[in-house]
Design a protein around this motif. Structure first.
Motif, PDB file in Angstrom:
ATOM      1  N   TYR A   1      -1.825   8.959  -2.775  1.00  9.17           N
ATOM      2  CA  TYR A   1      -1.259   8.137  -1.699  1.00  9.17           C
ATOM      3  C   TYR A   1      -2.357   7.290  -1.041  1.00  9.17           C
ATOM      4  N   LEU A   2      -3.504   7.917  -0.751  1.00 11.63           N
ATOM      5  CA  LEU A   2      -4.614   7.166  -0.142  1.00 11.63           C
ATOM      6  C   LEU A   2      -5.096   6.059  -1.073  1.00 11.63           C
ATOM      7  N   ARG A   3      -5.119   6.338  -2.372  1.00  9.25           N
ATOM      8  CA  ARG A   3      -5.521   5.312  -3.340  1.00  9.25           C
ATOM      9  C   ARG A   3      -4.547   4.137  -3.331  1.00  9.25           C
ATOM     10  N   SER A   4      -3.257   4.431  -3.227  1.00 10.08           N
ATOM     11  CA  SER A   4      -2.238   3.373  -3.254  1.00 10.08           C
ATOM     12  C   SER A   4      -2.336   2.444  -2.048  1.00 10.08           C
ATOM     13  N   GLN A   5      -2.991   2.920  -0.964  1.00 11.26           N
ATOM     14  CA  GLN A   5      -3.134   2.085   0.227  1.00 11.26           C
ATOM     15  C   GLN A   5      -4.275   1.075   0.109  1.00 11.26           C
ATOM     16  N   SER A   6      -5.083   1.217  -0.937  1.00  9.35           N
ATOM     17  CA  SER A   6      -6.226   0.318  -1.143  1.00  9.35           C
ATOM     18  C   SER A   6      -5.928  -0.639  -2.292  1.00  9.35           C
ATOM     19  N   LYS A   7      -6.262  -1.893  -2.104  1.00  7.27           N
ATOM     20  CA  LYS A   7      -6.011  -2.899  -3.132  1.00  7.27           C
ATOM     21  C   LYS A   7      -6.802  -2.617  -4.403  1.00  7.27           C
TER      22      LYS A   7
END
Length: 353
Positions: free
Chosen positions: A48-54
């Motif tokens: 989830y945290l990865r998905s928040q970063s471009k």
């Protein structure tokens, strides 16, 4: 039917043993289930945290580091590649922190796009900033930048994690990918660099080029272009000569700064670096300027001075050219001796002694 007293005691012991065994088995099952659920939750949170970063780079702080590293049991189902950053040092161009972070982001996005979900969920790319997370820097024992650490699944103490050597930064994202592949046995794949120009920009430039080509061909047929001007070719030749002897290509490839700030005196700038194998941009331009002076004087003497009919003028210009050329070459030799420690010595023929 009555049970014999001799059989009652063994039967009771067997019943107690069976109930205790079932209890422990159920407890272990619940414990394993809770552990699997916890690790699955950690991976889900990281995704989830990865998905928040471009770019897919997760921004860490002290709390997140504790959550996913120090507070979790080993072996973890994932590895973390952490880039240590300090925004207040971005102004120091010799560290190349911003360039390295850009390459690190390219490495992250390329790894995600080139791998399936199962492989991509076993390695996560993260960064941590000094002023936001000083405890994390102390936890890893980081005291200099640039710094990248790979925390494997079995690493308990963050200081035992593997540090990426300076040599692994040499070819930017490509060499970082080699480090990751050699340590994790995962495949990063090709680095997907964004194109320099978008589709619309290429189309616009194509239209401009077609319009310019029409007028250029028309002038070319009439021999009325800058390519027919000998001055342009002269300036171009001097530029190529200066570009070659100044080491400008080395500076571009290695992204060398024009100067450095003196560590002993922050108000002082350093234009000449003492040590072989490295030169600053200002140093290269200075040496290129000296070489260009000698080259231009040689051209004047061999192509212009020979056309002068006044012998006195020839001798004066020749003498001045020799003095200036000797001074320029002497400066270059002196600089080389200062940088490398090697000197240039003159050797006279034995018959002259």
């Amino acid at each position: 039917m009555a049970i014999s007293p001799a059989l009652l005691l063994p039967l009771l012991l067997f019943t107690v043993f069976l109930s205790v065994s079932l209890h422990h088995s159920t407890a272990d099952s619940y414990s394993d289930s809770d552990s699997d659920s916890e690790t699955s939750d950690l991976v889900t949170e990281l995704l989830y945290l990865r998905s928040q970063s471009k770019s897919g780079v997760i921004h860490l702080n002290d709390h997140i580091v504790s959550r996913f590293l120090t507070s979790t049991k080993t072996p973890r189902p994932y590895s973390l590649l952490i880039f240590f950053d300090a925004k207040h040092l971005h102004s120091k161009t010799e560290l190349h922190l911003q360039d390295l972070h850009t390459e690190f982001s390219l490495l992250s996005s390329s790894f995600i796009s080139n791998n399936d979900a199962s492989s991509a969920s076993s390695l996560f790319f993260c960064d941590v900033e000094f002023k936001e997370s000083q405890n994390s820097f102390a936890l890893f024992g980081v005291n200099s930048l640039p710094h990248i650490r790979l925390v494997g699944p079995n690493v308990k103490n963050p200081k035992d994690s593997e540090q990426m050597d300076q040599g692994d930064f040499s070819r930017m994202a490509e060499s970082m990918a080699e480090f990751v592949e050699s340590r994790t046995k995962l495949t990063v794949g090709p680095i997907n660099r964004p194109p320099m120009l978008s589709t619309n920009q290429i189309a616009f430039l194509g239209v401009i080029l077609l319009i310019w080509a029409f007028f250029f061909i028309k002038k070319l047929l009439t021999k009325d272009t800058f390519l027919h001007d000998w001055k342009v070719w002269l300036l171009g030749a001097v530029f190529v000569y200066f570009f070659s002897v100044s080491g400008a290509m080395f500076n571009i490839i290695r992204k060398m700064p024009m100067f450095l700030v003196d560590r002993n005196d922050p108000n002082k700038l350093v234009f000449f670096y003492q040590g072989s194998g490295m030169q600053l941009g200002g140093e290269g331009f200075a040496v290129g300027f000296l070489y260009t002076i000698v080259g231009l004087l040689l051209g004047v003497v061999t192509h212009v001075l020979v056309r002068v009919k006044n012998r006195t003028a020839q001798r004066v210009v020749m003498g001045v050219s020799l003095v200036i050329s000797f001074w320029a070459v002497r400066k270059v030799v002196h600089l080389d001796n200062w940088k490398t420690g090697y000197g240039v010595h003159a050797f006279w023929p034995t018959s002259w002694s």
